[in-house]
Design an enzyme around this catalytic site. Sequence first.
Site, PDB file in Angstrom:
ATOM      1  N   CYS A  79       0.847  -1.201   0.000  1.00 36.00           N
ATOM      2  CA  CYS A  79       0.000   0.000   0.000  1.00 36.00           C
ATOM      3  C   CYS A  79       0.886   1.256   0.000  1.00 36.00           C
ATOM      4  O   CYS A  79       1.612   1.480  -0.969  1.00 36.00           O
ATOM      5  CB  CYS A  79      -0.977  -0.029   1.170  1.00 36.00           C
ATOM      6  SG  CYS A  79      -2.345   1.158   0.988  1.00 36.00           S
ATOM      7  N   HIS A 181      -3.645  -4.747   0.430  1.00 39.64           N
ATOM      8  CA  HIS A 181      -3.098  -5.305   1.672  1.00 39.64           C
ATOM      9  C   HIS A 181      -3.204  -6.832   1.624  1.00 39.64           C
ATOM     10  O   HIS A 181      -4.281  -7.378   1.879  1.00 39.64           O
ATOM     11  CB  HIS A 181      -3.884  -4.782   2.874  1.00 39.64           C
ATOM     12  CG  HIS A 181      -3.651  -3.346   3.176  1.00 39.64           C
ATOM     13  ND1 HIS A 181      -2.665  -2.917   4.053  1.00 39.64           N
ATOM     14  CD2 HIS A 181      -4.266  -2.230   2.723  1.00 39.64           C
ATOM     15  CE1 HIS A 181      -2.696  -1.603   4.123  1.00 39.64           C
ATOM     16  NE2 HIS A 181      -3.652  -1.156   3.330  1.00 39.64           N
ATOM     17  N   GLU A 183      -2.175  -8.943   3.738  1.00 47.25           N
ATOM     18  CA  GLU A 183      -2.459  -9.451   5.091  1.00 47.25           C
ATOM     19  C   GLU A 183      -3.943  -9.356   5.445  1.00 47.25           C
ATOM     20  O   GLU A 183      -4.392  -9.947   6.432  1.00 47.25           O
ATOM     21  CB  GLU A 183      -1.609  -8.712   6.126  1.00 47.25           C
ATOM     22  CG  GLU A 183      -2.049  -7.301   6.489  1.00 47.25           C
ATOM     23  CD  GLU A 183      -1.614  -6.230   5.503  1.00 47.25           C
ATOM     24  OE1 GLU A 183      -1.741  -5.040   5.842  1.00 47.25           O
ATOM     25  OE2 GLU A 183      -1.148  -6.579   4.398  1.00 47.25           O
TER      26      GLU A 183
END
Length: 202
Positions: A79, A181, A183
């Site tokens: 990001c 993202h 994650e």
Amino acid sequence: MIVVIDYGAGNMRSIEKALAYVGAQVQVTDDPIVVDAAQAIVLPGVGSGGTAMARMKERRLDVAIRLATQQGKPFLGICLGMQLLADYHAEGEVDGLGLFRGAVRRIPEGPKIPHMGWNQVKPQHTTLDIFDNIPQDAYFYFAHSYYVEPHDSQGVAAITDYGSPFCSVIVTERVWGTQFHPEKSGSAGLQLLSNFLKWIRG
């Protein structure tokens, strides 16, 4: 060991947990000496471009990042962390790390800003290691108001449509970068982090 760089903006816990889940040994740090000793580096992304660069320069993390990539250590920017790898960031009108040629611009007016939520990522080169075992046009989670505009299309590994197409993945010899993202992107995001581990292990 993978070092996650903490430049004082946001919670590093989610990326730390995701990397640990896929089998990585992880250390979160703002110490350039620890970055120098790392096997690989992750630069996550929360906050504004100008503030993030100022904090990294204060800690001399910018110097450590450039040295690590010059040494060929695997590097993943996420990001804002991807955006900071470019030459210039319009948010704060600051120079970035200059690890690939390009500028970061605000998403044009039209769709709702920021771009928040799930969107498709369309690989431009499906043979790249970053996409191993990830379905084509998989969905990933985005949260951003700025996007990377590379000078050279060669490093553009994937694009995403949000009003107009933008670069959502960068792959060069020195760095991987994702505008989304991983994650926070479920199984596809975890697979991408697993692919990063494969790059580290050779």
